[in-house]
Design a protein around this motif. Sequence first.
Motif, mmCIF file in Angstrom:
data_model
loop_
_atom_site.group_PDB
_atom_site.id
_atom_site.type_symbol
_atom_site.label_atom_id
_atom_site.label_comp_id
_atom_site.label_asym_id
_atom_site.label_seq_id
_atom_site.Cartn_x
_atom_site.Cartn_y
_atom_site.Cartn_z
ATOM 1 N N PRO A 378 0.829 -1.214 0.000
ATOM 2 C CA PRO A 378 0.000 0.000 0.000
ATOM 3 C C PRO A 378 0.863 1.263 0.000
ATOM 4 O O PRO A 378 1.999 1.247 0.452
ATOM 5 N N ARG A 379 0.299 2.330 -0.496
ATOM 6 C CA ARG A 379 1.027 3.607 -0.550
ATOM 7 C C ARG A 379 0.759 4.385 0.731
ATOM 8 O O ARG A 379 -0.384 4.696 1.067
ATOM 9 N N PHE A 380 1.811 4.711 1.451
ATOM 10 C CA PHE A 380 1.705 5.475 2.701
ATOM 11 C C PHE A 380 1.201 6.885 2.358
ATOM 12 O O PHE A 380 1.806 7.581 1.528
ATOM 13 N N PRO A 381 0.104 7.334 2.990
ATOM 14 C CA PRO A 381 -0.535 8.590 2.557
ATOM 15 C C PRO A 381 0.139 9.868 3.045
ATOM 16 O O PRO A 381 -0.288 10.967 2.658
ATOM 17 N N ILE A 382 1.171 9.767 3.889
ATOM 18 C CA ILE A 382 1.814 10.954 4.444
ATOM 19 C C ILE A 382 3.201 11.129 3.836
ATOM 20 O O ILE A 382 3.930 10.150 3.654
ATOM 21 N N SER A 383 3.568 12.372 3.541
ATOM 22 C CA SER A 383 4.912 12.673 3.045
ATOM 23 C C SER A 383 5.539 13.763 3.908
ATOM 24 O O SER A 383 4.869 14.412 4.718
ATOM 25 N N GLY A 384 6.812 13.995 3.708
ATOM 26 C CA GLY A 384 7.503 15.058 4.434
ATOM 27 C C GLY A 384 6.907 16.423 4.144
ATOM 28 O O GLY A 384 6.891 17.305 5.026
#
Length: 427
Positions: A378-384
Motif C-alpha cells: 500500500p502507498r503510505f498517505p503521508i509525506s515530508g
Amino acid sequence: MWSRILRPRVIGRRSSYWRSLFTMKLKTSEFQSLSSDGLNDLAEIFEKHRHELRIAGGAVRDLLSGKRPDDVDFATTATPEEMKHMFQKAGIRMINNKGEKHGTITARLHNENFEVTTLRVDVQTDGRHAEVEFTTDWQKDAERRDLTINSMFLGLDGTLYDYFKGYEDLQNREVRFVGSAEQRIQEDYLRILRYFRFYGRVALEPDGHKPETLAAIRENGRGLAAISGERIWVELKKMVVGNHAAHLLELMYRLELAQYIGLPPDGNIEEMKLVRNTAKDHSPKPMTVLAALFRCPEEVEKMDIRLKVSREEKTLALFLVKYRRELCKSVDEPDSLKPFTDFIFDSRELDTQSKVCELLKYQGEEKLLAELSRWSVPRFPISGHDLRRLGITSGKDIGGTLQELRDIWKKSRYQMDKDELLSYIKF
C-alpha cells in the motif's frame, strides 16, 4: 503418442558399441510444426550442394517424447568452410562466428537463426574441453555424445537415425551413457550432472539407476573439481527444480560429490527433502530448494565462491537462511499474513515481496502464499511535505514523526487515511 511413429527397421552396421542402426519414420504434429520458409530454404541449399542435414541431439529427444523443442540444432556433413561458401553464394547472412572453431555456423533465413554444426570426432579430451576433427560419419559423431537419448538424428523427411538404442531407452524411461559410462564421463566431467538432470526429466522411478553407472560416477566425481562453477550451476539449478530432485541431491551426497560442486559438506538433507516436497507444486526457485541444505550464512558464501551465482540468487539464499525460522506466521494475530506484509512494508528493497513469497514456499504456507501473491504494497498517505506544511521543519523531527505514523498505520492494517493519521501529531 507412439502410434504416430511409423515403420521401424534395423539395418546392419559396424560399431564399437552396437552393430545396428535403428531407423523409422516420425510423423507427428510436433515434428511437422517445425516446417517454415527458413527451414525449407536451408534444406534446399544443403541439398543443392549435396551435403546431408539432420536435426540433432536434444531436439530429437523432445520430438520423440511428444514435445515441440524450444531450440533446434542441426548437424551436417559439410565443413564450416563449405557452409560459409554455400551461404555466401546464396546471399545468406551469417551471424555469431564464435562457434566456427567448433564447427558451428549460424545462418539467418526469413528472420530465423539456424545453428548448423559439422559432424565431429573427439581427438583429445581433458575432462573439460575436447579437440575435435570434422568427419562425414554420422555414427562417429553419435559416439562422442553423452547419453543415448541425446545421440539420435532426425532427417528433415522424418527419418530417425539411432545408433545406440536411444529410442528404446526413451521408451523405457532409462538414462544411459553412450558406450562406457567411465569413458564418457572422463571426456567431460560435467556429464555427471547432466546424467542426473536428464534422469529427472526422463525416469519414472526415483531410484532406477544402474549400479555400474553410479560406480563410474563415484569413481570419477573428483573430476568435477576442475569444472567451472558457472557450468556446474547451469546444470544444478535445472536439476533441483526437476522430478526426483530431493532423491538426486541426496544421492549426490551419498556419492560424495557435494564437496566438488559448492554444496555444504554436511548439508541438511532432511530439511531439503521437506522443503522440496512442500514447495514442488508452487514452482520454487532453484535457490529456494538448495537453501535448505545450508545451516549458516558462511556456507552460502562458500557456495557463491565456487558457483559464482547471481547477486539475486545469493541474496535469496542468505535471506532464506536468516528468516526461515525468524519470520513466520503469527499465532496471536487474527491476520496470519500480517508479519509478512509488515516486513515487506518496512523493507526498502524492491524485491522483498518476491523473497517473502519464496520464504512461504520454503515454509509450506500454501494459503498465505496465495494471499500474498494477490497483495500489493500500500502507498503510505503521508509525506515530508505534509509535515512541513504543519510547521515541522527539522529533518530529524520529520523522520521521527513519519516513522511513528507508519507504525500507527501498520497497526490499523493500512486502513487509516491522511487526516486520521495527521490527527495523531502532537504540537
